[in-house]
Design a protein around this motif. Structure first.
Motif, PDB file in Angstrom:
ATOM      1  N   ALA A 187       0.822  -1.207   0.000  1.00  0.00           N
ATOM      2  CA  ALA A 187       0.000   0.000   0.000  1.00  0.00           C
ATOM      3  C   ALA A 187       0.856   1.257   0.000  1.00  0.00           C
ATOM      4  N   ALA A 188       1.996   1.207   0.712  1.00  0.00           N
ATOM      5  CA  ALA A 188       2.897   2.358   0.720  1.00  0.00           C
ATOM      6  C   ALA A 188       3.487   2.618  -0.651  1.00  0.00           C
ATOM      7  N   GLU A 189       3.605   1.577  -1.460  1.00  0.00           N
ATOM      8  CA  GLU A 189       4.121   1.733  -2.829  1.00  0.00           C
ATOM      9  C   GLU A 189       3.023   2.091  -3.826  1.00  0.00           C
ATOM     10  N   GLY A 190       1.779   2.192  -3.350  1.00  0.00           N
ATOM     11  CA  GLY A 190       0.684   2.584  -4.227  1.00  0.00           C
ATOM     12  C   GLY A 190      -0.185   1.451  -4.706  1.00  0.00           C
ATOM     13  N   ASP A 191       0.112   0.213  -4.317  1.00  0.00           N
ATOM     14  CA  ASP A 191      -0.691  -0.934  -4.737  1.00  0.00           C
ATOM     15  C   ASP A 191      -1.761  -1.195  -3.680  1.00  0.00           C
ATOM     16  N   LEU A 192      -3.013  -0.843  -3.988  1.00  0.00           N
ATOM     17  CA  LEU A 192      -4.122  -1.017  -3.049  1.00  0.00           C
ATOM     18  C   LEU A 192      -5.005  -2.204  -3.406  1.00  0.00           C
ATOM     19  N   SER A 193      -4.515  -3.065  -4.276  1.00  0.00           N
ATOM     20  CA  SER A 193      -5.325  -4.205  -4.704  1.00  0.00           C
ATOM     21  C   SER A 193      -5.147  -5.427  -3.810  1.00  0.00           C
ATOM     22  N   LEU A 194      -4.128  -5.431  -2.945  1.00  0.00           N
ATOM     23  CA  LEU A 194      -3.862  -6.590  -2.097  1.00  0.00           C
ATOM     24  C   LEU A 194      -4.890  -6.674  -0.978  1.00  0.00           C
ATOM     25  N   ARG A 195      -5.433  -7.874  -0.748  1.00  0.00           N
ATOM     26  CA  ARG A 195      -6.433  -8.108   0.295  1.00  0.00           C
ATOM     27  C   ARG A 195      -5.922  -9.168   1.274  1.00  0.00           C
ATOM     28  N   ILE A 196      -6.192  -8.944   2.551  1.00  0.00           N
ATOM     29  CA  ILE A 196      -5.670  -9.807   3.607  1.00  0.00           C
ATOM     30  C   ILE A 196      -6.697 -10.815   4.095  1.00  0.00           C
ATOM     31  N   ALA A 197      -7.966 -10.416   4.170  1.00  0.00           N
ATOM     32  CA  ALA A 197      -8.998 -11.270   4.768  1.00  0.00           C
ATOM     33  C   ALA A 197      -9.069 -12.662   4.134  1.00  0.00           C
ATOM     34  N   PRO A 198      -8.993 -12.817   2.803  1.00  0.00           N
ATOM     35  CA  PRO A 198      -9.073 -14.174   2.245  1.00  0.00           C
ATOM     36  C   PRO A 198      -7.936 -15.082   2.693  1.00  0.00           C
ATOM     37  N   THR A 199      -6.790 -14.531   3.084  1.00  0.00           N
ATOM     38  CA  THR A 199      -5.657 -15.353   3.506  1.00  0.00           C
ATOM     39  C   THR A 199      -5.721 -15.725   4.976  1.00  0.00           C
ATOM     40  N   MET A 200      -6.689 -15.197   5.717  1.00  0.00           N
ATOM     41  CA  MET A 200      -6.794 -15.477   7.142  1.00  0.00           C
ATOM     42  C   MET A 200      -7.481 -16.811   7.441  1.00  0.00           C
ATOM     43  N   GLY A 201      -8.055 -17.432   6.432  1.00  0.00           N
ATOM     44  CA  GLY A 201      -8.723 -18.701   6.661  1.00  0.00           C
ATOM     45  C   GLY A 201      -9.936 -18.536   7.553  1.00  0.00           C
TER      46      GLY A 201
END
Length: 362
Positions: free
Chosen positions: A104-118
């Protein structure tokens, strides 16, 4: 593995190691201290015939049995695995959050965390969902700013092009100087109006809504009604008011006046000649103040209704040369005053906009 992993690993493992060694030492010491006393108090058991083959017990000075190394080593191994699993369970989502924040600091706001939390249902999973909501909000804001900049550039380009054309015409045909100056004046007024609306929208987006005061709604509508009827007279339109007297709200007077005026002007612009515009103020069942503006225009296509309050959004059946900022400003004003604004097509034709505000008790 990161530093957090090793911190959790060492803390958990050392705690388990201390518990295992302490427990083993206590059992070992207590067993050696209590065994002679127990043997002295208990009578010797009867010896069976086959017990004659057993060797006699050792002398009283026999050394204690050795420390039970196998159970201790087994416990240490189990604590090592448990500490590693706990540390991995905690540090893994933190590493993912760290990589997401770096992206996000580099400008990429497409990464999502919730799906990787299982199937996690703890605070770290909540933090992942909060990060995703933050990313979506930032992404929408950046898209809105980019679209706004594009729309502003487009809207300013047209009057600037007409200004340049008028200046070129004035140079080529000096005899039409007065006509050209009138055109330049009109384009200048349009640009000034556009810039004023953009400044207002920018202030509202930044949360600068001005001083809030107690407003007598019937006085504000009466002031607005005079201007609306003056604007409606060339097309023989009728503006009626059906109000509940004594309604009081808290808002910025100038901005609230502008919000209602924008909605009324929008109704005047889209209503046919000789049409009727109604302004109704009333109290809702949940004790809020509602100002409704109804017109007899063509309405808005249903698929475009969700977007009419966005800046520079003009419907496919829009008429006139507006910039599409009036309803956007009205929505920002209502949001700043803890209110809402909604729009819908009427079943018998026409359009309706409802503005609701918290009602002040008398």
């Amino acid at each position: 593995m990161g530093r957090l992993f090793w911190k959790f690993f060492l803390i958990v493992w050392l705690a388990q190691l201390a518990a295992i060694l302490g427990t083993a030492a206590i059992f070992w010491v207590e067993r050696d201290e209590l065994r002679p006393r127990f043997e002295q108090r208990q009578p010797p058991p009867p010896r069976a015939a086959h017990d004659n083959m057993r060797p006699p017990p050792g002398p009283p000075g026999e050394p204690p049995p050795p420390l039970p190394l196998l159970p201790i080593l087994t416990g240490l191994l189990a604590s090592l695995v448990a500490a590693g699993a706990i540390a991995w369970y905690v540090a893994r989502p933190v590493r993912r959050l760290k990589s997401a924040f770096a992206a996000a600091a580099e400008g990429d706001l497409s990464l999502r965390i919730a799906p990787t939390m299982g199937r996690r249902r703890d605070e770290l999973a909540d933090l992942g969902h909060d990060f995703d909501r933050m990313s979506e909000r930032l992404h929408s804001l950046l898209d809105a700013q980019t679209r706004l900049l594009h729309d502003v550039s487009h809207e300013l380009r047209s009057p600037l092009a007409r200004l340049h054309a008028a200046i070129g015409l004035a140079r080529q045909e000096p005899a039409r100087f007065d006509e050209t100056m009138s055109r330049l004046e009109r384009e200048g007024e349009r640009m000034n109006h556009l810039v004023g609306e953009l400044l207002t929208l920018s202030r509202l987006e930044a949360g600068v809504g001005g001083a809030v005061e107690t407003i007598e709604l019937d006085e504000l509508i009466a002031d607005l009604l005079e201007d609306a009827r003056l604007e409606a007279s060339p097309r023989h339109q009728i503006v009626d008011v059906d109000e509940t007297p004594g309604l009081r709200v808290r808002a910025n007077p100038e901005l609230l006046h502008r919000a209602i005026e924008n909605v009324v002007r929008n109704a005047l612009k889209h209503s046919p000649a000789g049409g009727r515009i109604r302004i109704i103020s009333a109290i809702t069942p949940d004790r809020r103040c509602r100002i409704s503006v109804l017109d007899q225009g063509p309405g808005v296509p249903e698929d475009e209704l969700p977007f009419i309050f966005e800046p520079f959004r003009r419907t496919s059946n829009a008429t006139g040369n507006g910039h599409g900022l009036g309803l956007a400003i009205a929505r920002r004003v209502m949001t700043a005053a803890d209110g809402t604004i909604r729009a819908k097509n009427l079943a018998d034709g026409g359009f309706r906009v409802d503005l609701e505000l918290p009602l002040l008790s008398a």
